[in-house]
Design a protein around this motif. Structure first.
Motif, PDB file in Angstrom:
ATOM      1  N   CYS A   1       3.201  78.601  13.179  1.00 15.01           N
ATOM      2  CA  CYS A   1       2.957  77.305  13.746  1.00 15.01           C
ATOM      3  C   CYS A   1       4.212  76.958  14.531  1.00 15.01           C
ATOM      4  CB  CYS A   1       3.121  76.193  12.444  1.00 15.01           C
ATOM      5  SG  CYS A   1       2.617  74.634  13.094  1.00 15.01           S
ATOM      6  N   ILE A   2       3.870  76.241  15.716  1.00 21.66           N
ATOM      7  CA  ILE A   2       5.007  75.720  16.793  1.00 21.66           C
ATOM      8  C   ILE A   2       4.675  74.161  16.551  1.00 21.66           C
ATOM      9  CG2 ILE A   2       6.343  75.333  18.688  1.00 21.66           C
ATOM     10  CD1 ILE A   2       5.386  78.429  19.228  1.00 21.66           C
ATOM     11  N   ASP A   3       5.679  73.326  16.381  1.00 19.13           N
ATOM     12  CA  ASP A   3       5.282  71.711  16.560  1.00 19.13           C
ATOM     13  C   ASP A   3       6.479  71.395  17.406  1.00 19.13           C
ATOM     14  OD1 ASP A   3       4.392  69.231  16.307  1.00 19.13           O
ATOM     15  OD2 ASP A   3       5.458  69.165  13.887  1.00 19.13           O
ATOM     16  N   TRP A   4       5.973  70.707  18.567  1.00 16.42           N
ATOM     17  CA  TRP A   4       6.727  70.128  19.596  1.00 16.42           C
ATOM     18  C   TRP A   4       6.867  68.628  18.939  1.00 16.42           C
ATOM     19  CZ3 TRP A   4       6.211  65.686  22.627  1.00 16.42           C
ATOM     20  CH2 TRP A   4       6.910  65.278  23.225  1.00 16.42           C
TER      21      TRP A   4
ATOM     22  N   LEU B   1      11.770  71.967  19.001  1.00 17.15           N
ATOM     23  CA  LEU B   1      10.474  72.930  18.799  1.00 17.15           C
ATOM     24  C   LEU B   1      10.794  73.286  17.452  1.00 17.15           C
ATOM     25  CD1 LEU B   1      10.523  74.884  22.213  1.00 17.15           C
ATOM     26  CD2 LEU B   1       8.890  73.157  21.582  1.00 17.15           C
TER      27      LEU B   1
ATOM     28  N   PHE C   1       9.371  75.542  14.499  1.00 21.38           N
ATOM     29  CA  PHE C   1       8.608  77.216  14.431  1.00 21.38           C
ATOM     30  C   PHE C   1       8.599  77.212  12.956  1.00 21.38           C
ATOM     31  CE2 PHE C   1      10.493  77.519  18.417  1.00 21.38           C
ATOM     32  CZ  PHE C   1       9.716  78.472  19.064  1.00 21.38           C
TER      33      PHE C   1
ATOM     34  N   ARG D   1       2.496  70.199   9.331  1.00 22.41           N
ATOM     35  CA  ARG D   1       3.090  71.264   9.643  1.00 22.41           C
ATOM     36  C   ARG D   1       2.781  72.694   8.874  1.00 22.41           C
ATOM     37  NH1 ARG D   1       8.972  70.386  11.066  1.00 22.41           N
ATOM     38  NH2 ARG D   1       8.209  68.899  12.620  1.00 22.41           N
TER      39      ARG D   1
ATOM     40  N   ALA E   1      -0.789  77.853  14.919  1.00 26.99           N
ATOM     41  CA  ALA E   1      -1.133  76.532  15.306  1.00 26.99           C
ATOM     42  C   ALA E   1      -0.039  76.064  16.341  1.00 26.99           C
ATOM     43  CB  ALA E   1      -1.221  75.752  14.108  1.00 26.99           C
ATOM     44  N   TYR E   2      -0.493  75.210  17.339  1.00 21.17           N
ATOM     45  CA  TYR E   2       0.484  74.413  18.206  1.00 21.17           C
ATOM     46  C   TYR E   2       0.144  73.235  17.845  1.00 21.17           C
ATOM     47  CZ  TYR E   2       2.580  72.265  22.158  1.00 21.17           C
ATOM     48  OH  TYR E   2       3.293  71.349  22.830  1.00 21.17           O
TER      49      TYR E   2
ATOM     50  N   GLN F   1       1.769  68.792  18.261  1.00 28.22           N
ATOM     51  CA  GLN F   1       2.286  67.991  19.062  1.00 28.22           C
ATOM     52  C   GLN F   1       2.645  66.638  18.079  1.00 28.22           C
ATOM     53  OE1 GLN F   1       1.376  67.022  22.854  1.00 28.22           O
ATOM     54  NE2 GLN F   1       0.460  69.180  23.264  1.00 28.22           N
TER      55      GLN F   1
END
Length: 174
Positions: A91-94, A105, A107, A151, A165-166, A168
């Motif tokens: 997962c990356i969450d902005w 960011l 990770f 997340r 997953a991305y 925001q």
């Protein structure tokens, strides 16, 4: 005729100076990197940091010019005395700017499954953590802030589907 030749070809030093000037003006991103570590029963390892009120995944902030997967490995080694390599990106969450913080960011990498011996070897190594505990998904959902649980849930889904997953997160308070 030299005007038709790009700057990077006719004056490499001037081109390098141009790039350095642009780099100095560009924004920097904060980066966090965590590991989703499970025990043999499938429970999730959570940590209780001494410097904030909420439980979290093991990991932390990347240092300048440090790759996220290396930051996750380093932080887990420093804080828990574990040598766990970051596996697949889950997962990356902005995270949008909030409070005093710029954007982030975040990770999450697969930290794999610990056998009973390695799980028993976990220790609070550097004073940043009050505790570490393997939790069921229900327990993790209760202990984590809602946006962190979102997340983690996305990372758990990525383990099942094989698709990272991305996210925001526009408000860290939710």
């Amino acid at each position: 005729m030299t005007e038709d030749v790009p700057l990077y070809e006719r004056d490499p030093a001037a081109w390098e100076a141009h790039l350095a000037e642009g780099n100095a003006r560009q924004p920097r991103k904060r980066v966090s990197a965590d590991l989703l570590i499970r025990d043999r029963a499938g429970r999730i390892l959570l940590v209780d940091p001494s410097y904030k009120p909420d439980w979290d995944l093991p990991g932390g902030m990347a240092e300048a010019n440090e790759p996220p997967h290396v930051a996750a490995h380093r932080e887990v080694a420093e804080e828990l005395g574990l040598d766990v390599r970051a596996g697949d990106l889950l997962c990356i969450d902005w995270v949008a700017p909030h409070g005093p913080w710029d954007d982030l960011l975040a990770f999450i990498f697969d930290g794999g499954e610990l056998d009973d011996q390695r799980a028993a070897a976990i220790r609070m190594a550097d004073g940043e953590l009050n505790a570490a505990e393997f939790c069921t998904e229900a327990q993790a959902r209760q202990r984590l802030r809602p946006y962190v649980w979102t997340r983690v849930a996305a990372a758990l889904d990525a383990l099942k589907t094989g698709r990272p997953a991305y996210l925001q997160t526009f408000r860290a308070e939710n």
